[in-house]
Enzyme design. Sequence first.
Site, PDB file in Angstrom:
ATOM      1  N   HIS A  17       0.844  -1.202   0.000  1.00  0.00           N
ATOM      2  CA  HIS A  17       0.000   0.000   0.000  1.00  0.00           C
ATOM      3  C   HIS A  17       0.881   1.256   0.000  1.00  0.00           C
ATOM      4  O   HIS A  17       0.627   2.213  -0.732  1.00  0.00           O
ATOM      5  CB  HIS A  17      -0.873   0.061   1.266  1.00  0.00           C
ATOM      6  CG  HIS A  17      -1.907  -1.013   1.381  1.00  0.00           C
ATOM      7  ND1 HIS A  17      -2.110  -1.730   2.529  1.00  0.00           N
ATOM      8  CD2 HIS A  17      -2.821  -1.478   0.491  1.00  0.00           C
ATOM      9  CE1 HIS A  17      -3.103  -2.595   2.352  1.00  0.00           C
ATOM     10  NE2 HIS A  17      -3.553  -2.475   1.122  1.00  0.00           N
ATOM     11  N   LYS A  41     -17.936  -6.782   7.108  1.00  0.00           N
ATOM     12  CA  LYS A  41     -16.655  -7.454   7.357  1.00  0.00           C
ATOM     13  C   LYS A  41     -16.035  -6.945   8.643  1.00  0.00           C
ATOM     14  O   LYS A  41     -15.772  -5.747   8.769  1.00  0.00           O
ATOM     15  CB  LYS A  41     -15.690  -7.165   6.190  1.00  0.00           C
ATOM     16  CG  LYS A  41     -15.613  -8.290   5.204  1.00  0.00           C
ATOM     17  CD  LYS A  41     -14.295  -8.372   4.447  1.00  0.00           C
ATOM     18  CE  LYS A  41     -13.928  -7.188   3.623  1.00  0.00           C
ATOM     19  NZ  LYS A  41     -12.855  -7.370   2.685  1.00  0.00           N
ATOM     20  N   ARG A  90      -2.123  -5.992  -8.372  1.00  0.00           N
ATOM     21  CA  ARG A  90      -1.054  -6.942  -8.084  1.00  0.00           C
ATOM     22  C   ARG A  90      -0.941  -8.001  -9.168  1.00  0.00           C
ATOM     23  O   ARG A  90       0.129  -8.305  -9.628  1.00  0.00           O
ATOM     24  CB  ARG A  90      -1.323  -7.641  -6.739  1.00  0.00           C
ATOM     25  CG  ARG A  90      -0.925  -6.810  -5.567  1.00  0.00           C
ATOM     26  CD  ARG A  90      -1.562  -7.315  -4.310  1.00  0.00           C
ATOM     27  NE  ARG A  90      -2.995  -7.082  -4.327  1.00  0.00           N
ATOM     28  CZ  ARG A  90      -3.769  -7.125  -3.274  1.00  0.00           C
ATOM     29  NH1 ARG A  90      -3.258  -7.430  -2.106  1.00  0.00           N
ATOM     30  NH2 ARG A  90      -5.050  -6.877  -3.365  1.00  0.00           N
ATOM     31  N   SER A 128      -2.976  -7.524   2.997  1.00  0.00           N
ATOM     32  CA  SER A 128      -3.225  -7.433   4.440  1.00  0.00           C
ATOM     33  C   SER A 128      -3.559  -8.811   5.002  1.00  0.00           C
ATOM     34  O   SER A 128      -3.209  -9.124   6.144  1.00  0.00           O
ATOM     35  CB  SER A 128      -4.380  -6.469   4.718  1.00  0.00           C
ATOM     36  OG  SER A 128      -4.061  -5.182   4.264  1.00  0.00           O
TER      37      SER A 128
HETATM   38  P1  ADP Z   1      -5.797  -6.037   0.712  1.00  0.00           P
HETATM   39  O1  ADP Z   1      -6.636  -6.280   1.942  1.00  0.00           O
HETATM   40  O2  ADP Z   1      -5.967  -7.106  -0.345  1.00  0.00           O
HETATM   41  O3  ADP Z   1      -4.367  -5.774   1.000  1.00  0.00           O
HETATM   42  P2  ADP Z   1      -7.008  -3.383   0.335  1.00  0.00           P
HETATM   43  O4  ADP Z   1      -8.487  -3.350   0.148  1.00  0.00           O
HETATM   44  O5  ADP Z   1      -6.515  -2.846   1.617  1.00  0.00           O
HETATM   45  O6  ADP Z   1      -6.444  -4.822   0.000  1.00  0.00           O
HETATM   46  O7  ADP Z   1      -6.266  -2.651  -0.883  1.00  0.00           O
HETATM   47  C1  ADP Z   1      -6.526  -1.365  -1.294  1.00  0.00           C
HETATM   48  C2  ADP Z   1      -5.920  -1.144  -2.639  1.00  0.00           C
HETATM   49  O8  ADP Z   1      -4.521  -1.376  -2.600  1.00  0.00           O
HETATM   50  C3  ADP Z   1      -6.443  -2.033  -3.769  1.00  0.00           C
HETATM   51  O9  ADP Z   1      -6.446  -1.269  -4.958  1.00  0.00           O
HETATM   52  C4  ADP Z   1      -5.415  -3.127  -3.852  1.00  0.00           C
HETATM   53  O10 ADP Z   1      -5.374  -3.702  -5.150  1.00  0.00           O
HETATM   54  C5  ADP Z   1      -4.151  -2.334  -3.569  1.00  0.00           C
HETATM   55  N1  ADP Z   1      -3.073  -3.140  -3.028  1.00  0.00           N
HETATM   56  C6  ADP Z   1      -3.107  -3.931  -1.943  1.00  0.00           C
HETATM   57  N2  ADP Z   1      -1.915  -4.539  -1.738  1.00  0.00           N
HETATM   58  C7  ADP Z   1      -1.108  -4.124  -2.745  1.00  0.00           C
HETATM   59  C8  ADP Z   1       0.236  -4.424  -3.131  1.00  0.00           C
HETATM   60  N3  ADP Z   1       0.978  -5.291  -2.436  1.00  0.00           N
HETATM   61  N4  ADP Z   1       0.737  -3.806  -4.244  1.00  0.00           N
HETATM   62  C9  ADP Z   1      -0.038  -2.967  -4.947  1.00  0.00           C
HETATM   63  N5  ADP Z   1      -1.317  -2.660  -4.655  1.00  0.00           N
HETATM   64  C10 ADP Z   1      -1.849  -3.224  -3.572  1.00  0.00           C
END
Ligand code: ADP
Length: 166
Positions: A17, A41, A90, A128
């Site tokens: 992130h 959730k 990703r 996450s």
């Molecule tokens: P997650 O729970 O899967 O980590 P989130 O809902 O918190 O996802 O993610 C928010 C945004 O950040 C989404 O657009 C997701 O695709 C992106 N994102 C999450 N992890 C990564 C990563 N490792 N690299 C790039 N983008 C990411």
Amino acid sequence: MKIAIYPGSFDPVTLGHLNIIKRAAGCFDKLIVCVMVNSAKQGLFTPEERVELLRRCTGRFPCVEVDFSEGLLADYARRRGAKVVVKGLRAVSDYEQEVQMAVINRKLNPDLETMFLASSDKYTYLSSTIVKEMARYGADLGEFVPREIVEDINRKMREQQERKGN
Ligand code: ADP
């Protein structure tokens, strides 16, 4: 002023992130990182805690603001005067759902464009969910999340495990 929103669950924020935040921050006058609250959730952290962790990790970027919203992203963007939604991609597995969301958001708010940033290769595996799984088994989180929040995650996980054990 070009304002963009980077929405997500951020439960908790990861280095993946943060990499997107850093890169997107360079493209806009203001980047609002918005914790989207999904009442269906139950996360590890409350929305308020996620905001606090994000603020701690993004304090060094002057154009980044952290907020949370319980409503529709399209409405939130209109209210904040944002014309762009930033998303990280990703893998192909992210693509389908993200494109669907982008189309819906543009239907709800025709002024809103979604821009995708490809994940840096070293973070393509990172989510996450993976971080929480690692924390559950006591793995070192230093490679996955910013140093300043490692202890918060470990503490929270211990509290959750104690509650479940009782
Ligand atoms: P997650 O729970 O899967 O980590 P989130 O809902 O918190 O996802 O993610 C928010 C945004 O950040 C989404 O657009 C997701 O695709 C992106 N994102 C999450 N992890 C990564 C990563 N490792 N690299 C790039 N983008 C990411």
